[in-house]
Motif scaffolding. Sequence first.
Motif, PDB file in Angstrom:
ATOM      1  N   THR A   9     -15.023  -1.781   2.671  1.00  0.00           N
ATOM      2  CA  THR A   9     -14.648  -0.370   2.786  1.00  0.00           C
ATOM      3  C   THR A   9     -13.258  -0.236   3.395  1.00  0.00           C
ATOM      4  N   ALA A  10     -13.031  -0.997   4.471  1.00  0.00           N
ATOM      5  CA  ALA A  10     -11.739  -0.924   5.147  1.00  0.00           C
ATOM      6  C   ALA A  10     -10.623  -1.417   4.229  1.00  0.00           C
ATOM      7  N   ARG A  11     -10.897  -2.503   3.510  1.00  0.00           N
ATOM      8  CA  ARG A  11      -9.878  -3.047   2.612  1.00  0.00           C
ATOM      9  C   ARG A  11      -9.555  -2.060   1.485  1.00  0.00           C
ATOM     10  N   ARG A  12     -10.593  -1.412   0.961  1.00  0.00           N
ATOM     11  CA  ARG A  12     -10.388  -0.428  -0.097  1.00  0.00           C
ATOM     12  C   ARG A  12      -9.532   0.751   0.411  1.00  0.00           C
ATOM     13  N   ARG A  13      -9.791   1.184   1.648  1.00  0.00           N
ATOM     14  CA  ARG A  13      -9.012   2.266   2.239  1.00  0.00           C
ATOM     15  C   ARG A  13      -7.556   1.848   2.430  1.00  0.00           C
ATOM     16  N   ARG A  14      -7.354   0.617   2.905  1.00  0.00           N
ATOM     17  CA  ARG A  14      -5.986   0.135   3.147  1.00  0.00           C
ATOM     18  C   ARG A  14      -5.209  -0.034   1.848  1.00  0.00           C
ATOM     19  N   THR A  15      -5.873  -0.508   0.806  1.00  0.00           N
ATOM     20  CA  THR A  15      -5.160  -0.679  -0.464  1.00  0.00           C
ATOM     21  C   THR A  15      -4.781   0.680  -1.052  1.00  0.00           C
ATOM     22  N   ARG A  30       4.544  -2.440   4.128  1.00  0.00           N
ATOM     23  CA  ARG A  30       3.781  -3.677   4.301  1.00  0.00           C
ATOM     24  C   ARG A  30       2.762  -3.640   5.432  1.00  0.00           C
ATOM     25  N   LEU A  31       3.114  -3.033   6.556  1.00  0.00           N
ATOM     26  CA  LEU A  31       2.235  -3.058   7.729  1.00  0.00           C
ATOM     27  C   LEU A  31       1.357  -1.813   7.755  1.00  0.00           C
ATOM     28  N   THR A  32       0.070  -2.043   7.960  1.00  0.00           N
ATOM     29  CA  THR A  32      -0.909  -0.967   7.822  1.00  0.00           C
ATOM     30  C   THR A  32      -0.633   0.195   8.776  1.00  0.00           C
TER      31      THR A  32
END
Length: 117
Positions: A9-15, A30-32
């Motif tokens: 879920t977190a990765r999907r939000r970050r992408t 580049r940096l979240t």
Amino acid sequence: MTRVRRGYTARRRRTKIRLFASTFIGAHSRLTRTITQQKMRALVSSHRDRGKQKRDFRRLWITRINAVIRENMVFYSYSRFIHNLYKKQLILNRKILAQIAISNKNCLYMISNKIIK
């Protein structure tokens, strides 16, 4: 207890955020953490500038109309022109009047002469 794999879920939000900021320069793309800050800043700016754009275009139209009207007749200003338009109940907005002023000055002169008489 079995191990729980996290992060989808977190990765999907970050992408999703990264796709928004893909055109930003340097660490801003580049940096979240900086991406989220820049995203908030970009959205605030776009919201603010939509209103500003409307004001800027209105100013431009008024300037164009005023320039063409003063070019033709001395002692006749934009404010008097608009006032007479309203008195004669001619419904033409400033955008259309500015387009007429650029493309066909004679047409605007005819409108102003009809208003005066």
